[in-house]
Design a protein around this motif. Structure first.
Motif, PDB file in Angstrom:
ATOM      1  N   LYS A 157       0.775  -1.181  -0.044  1.00  0.00           N
ATOM      2  CA  LYS A 157       0.081  -0.083  -0.107  1.00  0.00           C
ATOM      3  C   LYS A 157       0.957   1.248  -0.195  1.00  0.00           C
ATOM      4  CE  LYS A 157      -4.484   1.327   2.013  1.00  0.00           C
ATOM      5  NZ  LYS A 157      -5.480   1.017   2.972  1.00  0.00           N
ATOM      6  N   ARG A 158       1.860   1.145   0.731  1.00  0.00           N
ATOM      7  CA  ARG A 158       2.868   2.527   0.631  1.00  0.00           C
ATOM      8  C   ARG A 158       3.592   2.500  -0.669  1.00  0.00           C
ATOM      9  NH1 ARG A 158       5.911   0.978   6.459  1.00  0.00           N
ATOM     10  NH2 ARG A 158       4.291   1.672   7.974  1.00  0.00           N
ATOM     11  N   SER A 159       3.837   1.521  -1.260  1.00  0.00           N
ATOM     12  CA  SER A 159       4.484   1.563  -2.542  1.00  0.00           C
ATOM     13  C   SER A 159       3.442   2.023  -3.675  1.00  0.00           C
ATOM     14  CB  SER A 159       5.051   0.401  -3.060  1.00  0.00           C
ATOM     15  OG  SER A 159       3.988  -0.631  -3.602  1.00  0.00           O
ATOM     16  N   PHE A 160       2.318   1.613  -3.272  1.00  0.00           N
ATOM     17  CA  PHE A 160       1.179   2.257  -4.261  1.00  0.00           C
ATOM     18  C   PHE A 160       1.006   3.882  -4.022  1.00  0.00           C
ATOM     19  CE2 PHE A 160      -1.577  -1.372  -6.022  1.00  0.00           C
ATOM     20  CZ  PHE A 160      -0.402  -2.266  -6.215  1.00  0.00           C
ATOM     21  N   ALA A 161       0.898   4.086  -2.993  1.00  0.00           N
ATOM     22  CA  ALA A 161       0.670   5.651  -2.608  1.00  0.00           C
ATOM     23  C   ALA A 161       1.672   6.527  -3.036  1.00  0.00           C
ATOM     24  CB  ALA A 161       0.796   5.812  -1.019  1.00  0.00           C
ATOM     25  N   LYS A 162       3.228   5.917  -3.071  1.00  0.00           N
ATOM     26  CA  LYS A 162       4.118   6.615  -3.426  1.00  0.00           C
ATOM     27  C   LYS A 162       4.176   6.621  -5.075  1.00  0.00           C
ATOM     28  CE  LYS A 162       9.383   6.722  -3.494  1.00  0.00           C
ATOM     29  NZ  LYS A 162      10.317   5.727  -2.885  1.00  0.00           N
ATOM     30  N   ALA A 163       3.782   5.941  -5.638  1.00  0.00           N
ATOM     31  CA  ALA A 163       3.875   5.747  -7.225  1.00  0.00           C
ATOM     32  C   ALA A 163       2.579   6.662  -7.498  1.00  0.00           C
ATOM     33  CB  ALA A 163       3.362   4.365  -7.856  1.00  0.00           C
ATOM     34  N   TRP A 164       1.421   6.658  -6.872  1.00  0.00           N
ATOM     35  CA  TRP A 164       0.387   7.566  -7.513  1.00  0.00           C
ATOM     36  C   TRP A 164       0.802   8.846  -7.093  1.00  0.00           C
ATOM     37  CZ3 TRP A 164      -4.001   6.433  -9.802  1.00  0.00           C
ATOM     38  CH2 TRP A 164      -4.931   7.710  -9.899  1.00  0.00           C
ATOM     39  N   HIS A 165       1.470   9.345  -6.118  1.00  0.00           N
ATOM     40  CA  HIS A 165       1.856  10.632  -5.878  1.00  0.00           C
ATOM     41  C   HIS A 165       2.752  10.871  -7.095  1.00  0.00           C
ATOM     42  CE1 HIS A 165       3.263  14.236  -3.874  1.00  0.00           C
ATOM     43  NE2 HIS A 165       4.434  14.106  -3.873  1.00  0.00           N
ATOM     44  N   ARG A 166       3.539  10.149  -7.640  1.00  0.00           N
ATOM     45  CA  ARG A 166       4.361  10.526  -8.845  1.00  0.00           C
ATOM     46  C   ARG A 166       3.388  10.635  -9.904  1.00  0.00           C
ATOM     47  NH1 ARG A 166       7.588   6.536  -8.183  1.00  0.00           N
ATOM     48  NH2 ARG A 166       9.289   7.460  -7.520  1.00  0.00           N
TER      49      ARG A 166
ATOM     50  N   GLU B   9      -6.423   3.131 -19.442  1.00  0.00           N
ATOM     51  CA  GLU B   9      -4.885   3.911 -19.833  1.00  0.00           C
ATOM     52  C   GLU B   9      -4.520   4.194 -18.449  1.00  0.00           C
ATOM     53  OE1 GLU B   9      -6.265   5.951 -23.709  1.00  0.00           O
ATOM     54  OE2 GLU B   9      -6.782   6.831 -21.863  1.00  0.00           O
ATOM     55  N   LEU B  10      -5.320   4.561 -17.625  1.00  0.00           N
ATOM     56  CA  LEU B  10      -4.690   4.986 -16.229  1.00  0.00           C
ATOM     57  C   LEU B  10      -4.106   4.114 -15.511  1.00  0.00           C
ATOM     58  CD1 LEU B  10      -4.582   7.396 -13.997  1.00  0.00           C
ATOM     59  CD2 LEU B  10      -6.584   6.631 -13.073  1.00  0.00           C
ATOM     60  N   ALA B  11      -4.677   2.537 -15.595  1.00  0.00           N
ATOM     61  CA  ALA B  11      -3.958   1.700 -15.227  1.00  0.00           C
ATOM     62  C   ALA B  11      -2.499   1.279 -15.573  1.00  0.00           C
ATOM     63  CB  ALA B  11      -4.981   0.302 -15.144  1.00  0.00           C
ATOM     64  N   THR B  12      -2.449   1.380 -16.869  1.00  0.00           N
ATOM     65  CA  THR B  12      -1.034   1.352 -17.582  1.00  0.00           C
ATOM     66  C   THR B  12      -0.315   2.574 -17.013  1.00  0.00           C
ATOM     67  OG1 THR B  12      -2.175   0.307 -19.594  1.00  0.00           O
ATOM     68  CG2 THR B  12       0.198   1.339 -19.694  1.00  0.00           C
ATOM     69  N   GLU B  13      -0.522   3.628 -17.103  1.00  0.00           N
ATOM     70  CA  GLU B  13       0.232   4.826 -16.405  1.00  0.00           C
ATOM     71  C   GLU B  13       0.635   4.343 -14.947  1.00  0.00           C
ATOM     72  OE1 GLU B  13       1.442   7.596 -17.996  1.00  0.00           O
ATOM     73  OE2 GLU B  13       0.691   6.754 -19.615  1.00  0.00           O
ATOM     74  N   PHE B  14      -0.260   3.952 -14.240  1.00  0.00           N
ATOM     75  CA  PHE B  14       0.086   3.687 -12.789  1.00  0.00           C
ATOM     76  C   PHE B  14       0.995   2.428 -12.814  1.00  0.00           C
ATOM     77  CE2 PHE B  14      -1.318   1.576  -8.949  1.00  0.00           C
ATOM     78  CZ  PHE B  14      -0.636   2.559  -7.860  1.00  0.00           C
ATOM     79  N   ALA B  15       0.690   1.390 -13.565  1.00  0.00           N
ATOM     80  CA  ALA B  15       1.870   0.208 -13.612  1.00  0.00           C
ATOM     81  C   ALA B  15       3.090   0.827 -13.855  1.00  0.00           C
ATOM     82  CB  ALA B  15       1.161  -0.624 -14.394  1.00  0.00           C
TER      83      ALA B  15
END
Length: 552
Positions: free
Chosen positions: A7-16, A61-67
């Motif tokens: 969850k922390r890594s997801f939050a960090k990636a979303w912030h980016r 598309e958003l899922a791809t950007e997030f990945a």
């Protein structure tokens, strides 16, 4: 926990990702779920589906950007693969080394694994059983006793300052009926034709107490006057309370405090509670009775507080009792009660709102009733009619461990059909023995290597690469999260479900793979895995109040 790291890594990636002008700035609710199928990875998130409306991207598309943001993060130590699936799910596959880190934490914490400080020593009271001292405990009371006891243990584990309280309803109409029933049985022993009052108590235990009184006092009490009523009330409450306390002790349930309803009447707290409600405009008069404004305060229906003859109802006294709890400094009380009290529970919560107490002050852990199933026949019970199965008898036949396990193993809000045939089974078909066997099986391995090893958290776990081994570790890692869910949802059955699932996974693994072999690194790593399983099985049995055998 692995889920927290993900969850922390997801939050960090979303912030980016928010640096992209096509994504609106804001706090996204990042939900991460453990995948149920291996092809979907270890964890999955639908954040792209939820947040696409706040961007100019489609969900996929958003899922791809997030990945991509996850892949460019420093996640090589976390994920071996990141994939987009379906209309916009993001699935991640954990690296074995990350999964191994979860086992290292368990080995380091040992039998402290699962403990938490989130409660910050907030005082929490769990009030349960609280059966009127009008008869011995039945199997239905046994279910409530186990549920309350396990809930109290769960909240203690989460860092709350927990107290267990039993509220004796030793005043009121039911006690009056008990006293009259006892005196009638007492006089019947001398040949008098005195009938038990309508709605009185018919159980054989009343006859037993009456015969004790005959033996101790002879025919001294010939008339049911005030003196006799008072004496028989004392005798009935004292003797039945002793029965109750003894049964609870046999079940392994101990209370920190025993509260008598009589004290509320004698201290004037019932009258004071009524005045407090009146002062806040929470009552009204109708047909000579005093009513609580339940409906105006989000309750089910208005309820009588004081009858037209001036006698307070059970609800009125219960409100005084909860004011007493609040005055004692309690900030959160959990009452374990049967589903048949829902209207009263609604009125109690309305009263707390009228008095200005926090919505968090009072919670109810509600449970359904118990019936006994034996040889495909089901028995339902009634205490007043004398048709019931005593908890004491169940404990005599099955023992504390089996009774506690079966009482906890069903979701509280579901009816419990206590399967006597399964409970009597002295084999691994009995789920309790199956779970305990996981612990003893591991203990036997450790005896073969000279005792339970003090596993260092630095042990080399890299040989643990089989899917079953990694899945076992992930299952162990879920334990603290499961405990929080079991506590906050008032669902002790989640512990039995979890322990049984873990035992099945362990037995399947143990039957498929050799732990002690020629490869020392592999054997050491597998012993570490078994130690992790043993710790969590131990903790599960401990929270359920069950024995933790080394041999079976």
């Amino acid at each position: 926990m692995l889920k927290t790291l993900v969850k922390r890594s997801f939050a960090k990636a979303w912030h980016r990702l928010e640096a992209n002008e096509r994504v609106n700035k804001g706090i996204a609710l990042i939900e991460v779920e453990q995948s149920t199928r291996p092809e979907f990875g270890d964890f999955s998130s639908s954040i792209a589906l939820a947040e696409a409306r706040n961007t100019t991207f489609s969900a996929q598309e958003l899922a791809t950007e997030f990945a991509n943001a996850l892949r460019t993060d420093t996640t090589t130590e976390l994920y071996s693969r990141v994939e987009v699936a379906g209309p916009g799910f993001v699935n991640v596959f954990l690296t074995p080394s990350l999964i191994h880190s979860a086992l290292r934490e368990i080995l380091e914490m040992g039998n402290r694994f699962g403990y938490s400080t989130i409660g910050q020593q907030e005082p929490v009271q769990v009030e349960f059983v609280s059966s009127n001292p009008t008869g011995p405990l039945t199997v239905g009371h046994g279910r409530q006793a186990v549920l309350g006891d396990v809930l109290a243990s769960l909240y203690t584990t989460l860092g709350y300052k927990v107290s267990r309280e039993y509220y004796f309803n030793d005043e009121g109409h039911q006690i009056d009926l008990l006293v009259q029933s006892l005196w009638a049985r007492y006089r019947q022993e001398f040949g008098d034709t005195i009938n038990i009052p309508e709605q009185g108590y018919q159980g054989e235990y009343i006859v037993d107490i009456a015969r004790q009184l005959v033996k101790e006092h002879g025919p001294s009490f010939t008339d049911f006057d005030e003196q006799t009523s008072h004496r028989f009330k004392q005798e009935a409450i004292s003797r039945i309370s002793s029965m109750i306390k003894n049964d609870l002790s046999l079940l392994g349930v101990e209370f920190d405090s025993w509260f008598s309803e009589q004290t509320l009447h004698h201290s004037g707290e019932v009258t004071a509670a009524l005045e407090a409600l009146k002062a806040r405009g929470g009552v009204y008069e109708r047909e000579g009775a005093t009513w609580l404004k339940t409906e105006e305060n989000r309750g089910v229906k208005d309820s009588v507080l004081v009858r037209s003859d001036g006698r307070p109802t059970y609800l009125m006294v219960d409100i005084a009792y909860h004011i007493n709890k609040h005055r004692r400094g309690l900030t959160h009380v959990i009452n374990v009660q049967g589903a048949d009290h829902q209207v009263e529970q609604s009125s109690m919560q309305a009263a707390m709102r009228i008095l200005g107490y926090s919505e968090d002050f009072l919670d109810y852990a509600v449970h359904q009733f118990v019936s006994i199933k034996e040889h495909e026949k089901t028995t339902r019970m009634s205490t007043r009619a004398g048709k019931f199965i005593l908890l004491n008898d169940l404990l005599d036949e099955l023992g504390r461990n089996v009774v506690r396990y079966f009482m906890a193993a069903r979701k509280p809000t579901s009816h419990l059909e206590f399967d006597m045939d399964l409970a009597r089974t002295q084999s691994l078909d009995n789920p309790l023995y199956y779970i305990q066997y996981a612990h003893t099986r591991i203990a036997s391995i450790f005896r073969r290597v000279g005792g339970s090893p003090a596993m260092s958290s630095q042990v080399d776990l890299s040989p643990l690469e089989k899917r079953e081994e990694l899945d076992l570790i992930k299952q162990l890692d879920r334990f603290p999260e499961m405990l929080q869910q079991a506590a906050f949802e008032f669902s002790p059955h989640l512990i039995t479900d979890y322990a049984l699932t873990l035992a099945r996974a362990f037995h399947a693994y143990y039957d498929s793979y050799r732990v002690l072999g020629d490869q020392e690194r592999l054997s050491t790593a597998r012993l570490a895995l078994l130690r992790g399983v043993q710790i969590v099985v131990h903790r599960s049995l401990q929270l359920l109040g069950l024995s933790i055998p080394e041999e079976m």
